[in-house]
Design a protein around this motif. Structure first.
Motif, PDB file in Angstrom:
ATOM      1  N   MET A  15      43.697  53.801  39.842  1.00 45.15           N
ATOM      2  CA  MET A  15      44.189  52.859  40.902  1.00 45.15           C
ATOM      3  C   MET A  15      44.753  53.275  42.078  1.00 45.15           C
ATOM      4  O   MET A  15      44.825  52.926  43.443  1.00 45.15           O
ATOM      5  N   ALA A  16      45.500  54.439  41.730  1.00 45.14           N
ATOM      6  CA  ALA A  16      46.533  55.308  43.075  1.00 45.14           C
ATOM      7  C   ALA A  16      45.284  55.719  43.897  1.00 45.14           C
ATOM      8  O   ALA A  16      45.816  55.954  45.227  1.00 45.14           O
ATOM      9  N   GLU A  17      44.169  56.250  43.543  1.00 47.05           N
ATOM     10  CA  GLU A  17      43.055  56.708  44.469  1.00 47.05           C
ATOM     11  C   GLU A  17      42.563  55.534  45.320  1.00 47.05           C
ATOM     12  O   GLU A  17      42.050  55.811  46.078  1.00 47.05           O
ATOM     13  N   ASN A  46      42.332  38.169  41.581  1.00 45.48           N
ATOM     14  CA  ASN A  46      43.130  37.890  42.797  1.00 45.48           C
ATOM     15  C   ASN A  46      42.835  36.706  43.714  1.00 45.48           C
ATOM     16  O   ASN A  46      42.446  36.677  44.766  1.00 45.48           O
ATOM     17  N   TRP A  75      43.996  38.247  37.827  1.00 43.76           N
ATOM     18  CA  TRP A  75      43.239  39.470  37.778  1.00 43.76           C
ATOM     19  C   TRP A  75      42.013  39.308  38.856  1.00 43.76           C
ATOM     20  O   TRP A  75      41.422  40.568  39.092  1.00 43.76           O
ATOM     21  N   ASN A 112      46.486  54.057  36.088  1.00 45.90           N
ATOM     22  CA  ASN A 112      47.280  54.324  37.226  1.00 45.90           C
ATOM     23  C   ASN A 112      46.816  55.509  37.987  1.00 45.90           C
ATOM     24  O   ASN A 112      46.891  55.307  39.430  1.00 45.90           O
ATOM     25  N   VAL A 156      43.905  52.598  46.194  1.00 50.84           N
ATOM     26  CA  VAL A 156      44.827  51.484  46.565  1.00 50.84           C
ATOM     27  C   VAL A 156      44.905  51.502  48.083  1.00 50.84           C
ATOM     28  O   VAL A 156      44.609  52.645  48.937  1.00 50.84           O
ATOM     29  N   MET A 193      43.133  44.989  40.773  1.00 51.17           N
ATOM     30  CA  MET A 193      43.396  43.989  39.918  1.00 51.17           C
ATOM     31  C   MET A 193      42.352  43.725  38.946  1.00 51.17           C
ATOM     32  O   MET A 193      42.395  43.722  37.803  1.00 51.17           O
ATOM     33  N   LYS A 226      41.314  45.885  48.486  1.00 54.23           N
ATOM     34  CA  LYS A 226      41.601  47.025  47.801  1.00 54.23           C
ATOM     35  C   LYS A 226      42.416  46.318  46.589  1.00 54.23           C
ATOM     36  O   LYS A 226      42.238  46.809  45.457  1.00 54.23           O
ATOM     37  N   GLU A 227      43.270  45.559  46.744  1.00 53.18           N
ATOM     38  CA  GLU A 227      44.122  44.848  46.065  1.00 53.18           C
ATOM     39  C   GLU A 227      43.278  44.201  44.786  1.00 53.18           C
ATOM     40  O   GLU A 227      43.535  44.055  43.742  1.00 53.18           O
ATOM     41  N   LEU A 231      48.248  40.327  53.661  1.00 51.33           N
ATOM     42  CA  LEU A 231      47.632  41.713  53.623  1.00 51.33           C
ATOM     43  C   LEU A 231      46.390  41.690  54.724  1.00 51.33           C
ATOM     44  O   LEU A 231      45.851  40.543  55.119  1.00 51.33           O
ATOM     45  N   ARG A 236      41.437  45.919  36.036  1.00 52.86           N
ATOM     46  CA  ARG A 236      42.150  45.595  34.924  1.00 52.86           C
ATOM     47  C   ARG A 236      41.315  45.134  33.646  1.00 52.86           C
ATOM     48  O   ARG A 236      41.454  45.215  32.498  1.00 52.86           O
TER      49      ARG A 236
END
Lengths: 388, 598
Positions: free
Chosen positions: A384-386, A268, A266, A381, A388, A325, A320-321, A313, A328
């Motif tokens: 996070m979709a905003e 990363n 989490w 979700n 990513v 993470m 962003k990842e 990446l 969460r």
């Protein structure tokens, strides 16, 4: 749990790995909801598989001192305890372990007997995560689990007796036919054994599973949203009452007992993975291993890297990842640590998106950390979709 | 002129028009078997895929007859859909005869009749051809009888063939020479050229397909288009083989092409007459009409960055499609786009497909509309084809809408369902007769607006594919029309507004609400979808708020997959149009266009 001692590399990856993951892709039976990399009925392959995993471990020997190890699956405990012991020995040969290392073992109630647990504890496993899922026999049957609630209670008692003082229980809710009352009963039963850690996963219907097929045919009667909301309420209040702190979307722990291994994911941070389907994240590169256990074995035996896919990446994407993470975690992600690692701040990367999510009450900024609000956690979700 | 025959092939769809043309081209030796591909005359992808002809094509076939003489047979291939019936009529006007193809298994169909009527209006000599005689289900005798009794054609002229195998095609060549008259006309008279089509070539400009009625034309001549008075100097004339073949001149009776530095196909209108500037003919050829669009829809690019590309693409399409009209349009919901006029729904679909396929632009279309006539209280008249321009209801004294005569040919057993369909679509003055035992030709007068949606699809489905449909425009008639608005969370989505008959407003509104409910993904808040006439809400649905959307498990092995899922979710959101604070996917706009299956 923040391991601020890790140095940051020039492009945002962290050097030095303190965590190992070993995947055992075998199960007694395939559960109806499970989309994980796992195979039932491959007992004849166990011996050969252990050999391949040990070989892979040996090849990566050396490096940093190991702080966490997680033996997961599948069901690691379908292996004979001698097999598990062999893997453990090989890890200790190959790596130097920290005195206080967290060494976790995933286990299913039907595959652990009291004497096995005694042996495994003595070999150094000091944390056990029991995949109990439910204390209702009907629900367990629906899920396709092969244990019953009596066996589950026995497994908890045996683990305690073997000396596991860091015990986690995995539960699932939102199951077909489940009511809020039965979830409460399961949860109460789990908490009565005073686990140090609890994972409560809402069932999700994954493609390619038997549940997905049945859902497609309209045969799966899942609790509706109101009931799920009630179950979430129950989880929240009962865990709090039991002294467990909500620290990740699906995870609760007593103070100091959050799973250090999973915190690496989490946050990363880097880790090494061994075994079919396992993923490593090292020096900014994520490598996933071949999933099929037989092909995995064959490739390792040929002396080749059993890597199926790898990706590196760009720093901005890694940033962003890390944010996604980190969100969460209930404590969120530290802006200061992001800046140390990437030389970038949240506002530079996200601009107005961040303000808009804050205005909608989904995100909040607190004590130098960006975190999800309660509502934001339910809609993680979307948020996070905003980002990513 | 005795060695020229100008003819067309007319048929109901799928009766084998393109196949026969292909076979004739091949048998004349114009193309080797190696170069041969199906539907030679259909050059556009869409034509090949759908098996329909959109543009007229012409080819000059050299043929040595059994009498030893060599003939030039000009085959004028015509579009095969009701949307393009004016072009068909002009192409037919340049011929003396036509092959009327009838499928040996299917018999006479609606378009067989419609095309025959068109051919008769143009005084063409008809050779009936029964095709597909090699099919197991072929009934050439029964079809011959149909042709003789129902169509009143001379059965002794009937040719039997299989265009697919080539059987009987040689006899068709002979029949063309023996039964069709050579063209009349006088090369010495003042020039009269009939334009029946125009194609755009990026290097040469407009290629005018034409028939010389009288006189003769050669490069260097100064010519004039009589409907516009536009003047040009002829650069090249020639005939069509597989490619253009220049010649010294074209004269009375011949079919060919003219290049004259014409910039756009809209300057060379089908039906127009070309004459010499110096010695003009006394009158233009009869039958010229302006082609007017009858179906209108606004096209918006999904990505607003694509607006400029869409503008350029429409410009390009229009170069070769004079019937396509467009002007700038804007929508509060969808941004900038174009209001386009089409000959019919097929034409609309063809344009949409070409834009998406050849120009790679994803589009949102608004609900197709016809052009309505409003009589306002100050007695002025207003033509409106865009719901956005619906006048203030308090100032409207009357509304009129265009009507068509629909002609439907069906086996008798479908009479009931077809009658019901026409009644549902506000059909009037229904009539029917039996062109053959067991078959009914059913005509009724319908508002065009009722036919442009899914009428043909519905007809096909309720008649299990046996129904065929054709229509002609009649006139404008009084109508009780309202503007149906769709509101999403209280905001009118202008692109979803439609003009509908009052009796249809509620069901149409309800269906639009239901479809939107199915297509708009749940969002963070509750979404109210309403249909309204003015301030009156006539239908509503609600999309409940999304309460939970969270992935329960995400560990080391899941990170990449999870990130990719989120990226997909993000990309999906980008492809949506945001109205107010609601994200609406393209599929929702498209869904509203469609009517319920039942």
């Amino acid at each position: 749990m923040v391991r601020s001692g890790l140095p940051a590399g020039p492009v945002g990856f962290l050097t030095g790995v303190g965590s190992l993951y070993i995947h055992i892709p075998f199960c007694r039976a395939r559960c109806r909801y499970c989309s994980f990399s796992s195979f039932a009925g491959l007992e004849s392959l166990h011996q050969r598989y252990i050999g391949a995993v040990c070989r892979e471990i040996a090849r990566h020997a050396g490096g940093n001192r190991i702080d966490t190890l997680f033996l997961g699956g599948g069901t690691p405990t379908v292996l004979d305890r001698e097999h598990l012991a062999a893997i453990m020995r090989r890890c200790r040969d190959a790596f130097e372990f920290d005195q206080a290392a967290e060494i976790s073992l995933e286990a299913n109630p039907d595959t652990v007997r009291a004497d096995d647990l005694n042996v495994l504890r003595k070999q150094g496993f000091n944390r056990i995560s029991l995949g109990i899922q439910s204390f209702s026999d009907d629900e367990l049957k629906t899920l396709g689990r092969i244990h019953d609630s009596r066996r589950a209670r026995q497994a908890v008692a045996d683990a305690r007796a073997a000396g596991f003082d860091n015990l986690s229980i995995d539960l699932m809710y939102g199951l077909p036919g489940q009511t809020a009352a039965s979830w409460r009963a399961t949860l109460e039963r789990a908490l009565s054994s005073e686990p140090e850690h609890l994972s409560a996963y809402q069932l999700s219907i994954e493609e390619g599973t038997e549940f997905a097929e049945r859902a497609g045919r309209g045969e799966l009667l899942l609790p509706d949203e109101e009931v799920i909301a009630e179950m979430d309420e129950i989880t929240s209040s009962l865990t709090r009452g039991a002294g467990l702190r909500h620290y990740e979307i699906s995870n609760y722990a007593r103070p100091g007992r959050a799973c250090r291994h999973n915190l690496v994911y989490w946050n990363n941070e880097p880790y090494l993975g061994f075994g079919a389907g396992a993923v490593s994240y090292q020096e900014g590169v994520r490598r996933s291993r071949i999933k099929d256990p037989q092909i995995y074995c064959y490739t390792v035996e040929q002396g080749r890297e059993p890597v199926a896919a790898s990706e590196r990446l760009e720093p901005i994407d890694s940033f962003k990842e890390t944010v996604i993470m980190g969100l969460r975690l209930v404590d969120g992600v530290s802006e200061q640590r992001l800046r140390q690692r990437y030389g970038l701040g949240l506002a530079e990367v996200y601009g107005k998106t961040l303000d808009s999510l804050r205005d909608k009450g989904l995100l909040l900024f607190d004590d130098g950390h960006l975190k999800l609000s309660g509502r934001g956690r339910s809609l993680a979700n979307l948020v996070m979709a905003e980002l990513v | 002129m005795d060695h020229i025959r100008n003819f067309s092939i007319i048929a109901h769809i799928d009766h084998g028009k393109s196949t026969l043309a292909d076979r004739m081209i091949q048998m004349c030796g114009l193309i080797s078997d190696r170069e041969f591909k199906d539907q030679l005359l259909d050059t556009m992808d869409i034509e090949r895929e759908r098996g329909i002809t959109i543009k007229s094509q012409t080819i000059c076939l050299p043929y040595t007859a059994k009498d030893g003489k060599t003939y030039a047979l000009n085959l004028v291939d015509t579009p095969g859909h009701v949307d393009f019936s004016y072009e068909v009529s002009r192409a037919l006007a340049s011929c003396e005869g036509a092959l009327l193809i009838v499928d040996a298994a299917q018999g006479v169909e609606a378009q067989t009749l419609a095309n025959l009527y068109l051919a008769m209006e143009n005084d063409l000599e008809i050779i009936p051809v029964i095709n597909k005689i090699d099919l197991p289900s072929a009934e050439p005798e029964a079809v011959s009888l149909q042709i003789e009794e129902d169509l009143g054609l001379d059965s002794s002229m009937i040719q039997l063939c299989s265009a697919k195998s080539g059987q009987g095609v040689d006899n068709i060549f002979e029949a063309i020479i023996n039964y069709l008259p050579p063209p009349e006309g006088d090369p010495a008279k003042p020039l009269q050229i009939l334009i029946f089509d125009a194609n755009y070539d990026p290097y040469r400009g407009t290629i005018v397909s034409c028939r010389v009625i009288n006189g003769s034309v050669r490069p260097g001549d100064l010519i004039m288009f009589m409907s516009t008075g536009a003047r040009h100097r002829v650069e090249e004339v020639g005939i069509f083989r597989i490619k253009k073949q220049p010649c010294a001149h074209l004269q009375a009776g011949e079919v060919g092409y003219i290049l004259a530095g014409i910039k756009s196909v809209s300057d060379a209108r089908p039906g127009d007459t070309i004459t010499h500037i110096d010695s003009p003919c006394s009158a233009a050829l009869p039958g010229f009409k302006e082609i007017l669009p009858v179906v209108f829809s606004s096209l918006y690019p999904i990505a607003s960055d694509d607006y400029e590309d869409l503008a350029a693409a429409l410009d390009k399409l229009q170069l070769n499609d004079a019937a396509l009209s467009f002007q700038k349009d804007s929508s509060a919901a969808l941004g900038f786009g174009f209001r386009c006029g089409f000959l019919g729904l097929l034409h609309l679909e063809v344009v949409q497909e070409r834009l998406e396929r050849e120009f790679d632009i994803s589009l949102i279309l608004t609900v197709p509309s016809v052009r309505y006539r409003f009589i306002l209280s100050d007695r002025s008249e207003l033509m409106v084809d865009n719901p956005a321009h619906f006048p203030d209801p308090s100032k409207i004294t009357a509304i009129e809408e265009p009507y068509i005569r629909a002609s439907i040919l069906i086996p008798e057993r479908y009479m009931g369902v077809v009658m019901t369909l026409c009644m549902e679509r506000r059909g009037e003055h229904t009539k029917y007769h039996y062109p053959a035992p067991g078959r009914i030709e059913f005509t009724c007068e319908l508002p065009l607006a009722e036919a442009i949606y899914d009428f043909y699809d519905r007809l096909k489905s309720i008649t299990q594919g046996y129904g065929s449909f054709d229509y002609e425009l009649l006139d404008y008639r009084a109508s009780d029309l309202v503007k149906l608005d769709i509101l999403v969370n209280g905001e009118v989505v202008d692109a979803l507004s439609q003009l509908v008959h009052r009796s249809n407003a509620r069901p149409r509104g309800l269906s639009a609400c239901e479809r939107l409910k199915d297509e708009i993904p749940r969002q963070m808040f509750k979404i109210a979808i309403q249909a309204a006439i003015g301030n009156t809400i006539i239908a509503r649905t609600t999309i409940s708020a999304l309460r939970k959307d969270v992935t329960a498990k995400c560990y080391g092995g899941d990170i990449t997959r999870k990130r990719k899922l989120l990226e997909k979710q993000k990309a999906g959101k980008k492809r949506m149009k945001t109205v107010g604070n609601v994200d609406i996917p393209q599929s929702a706009f498209l869904a509203v266009l469609k009517r319920d299956a039942e």
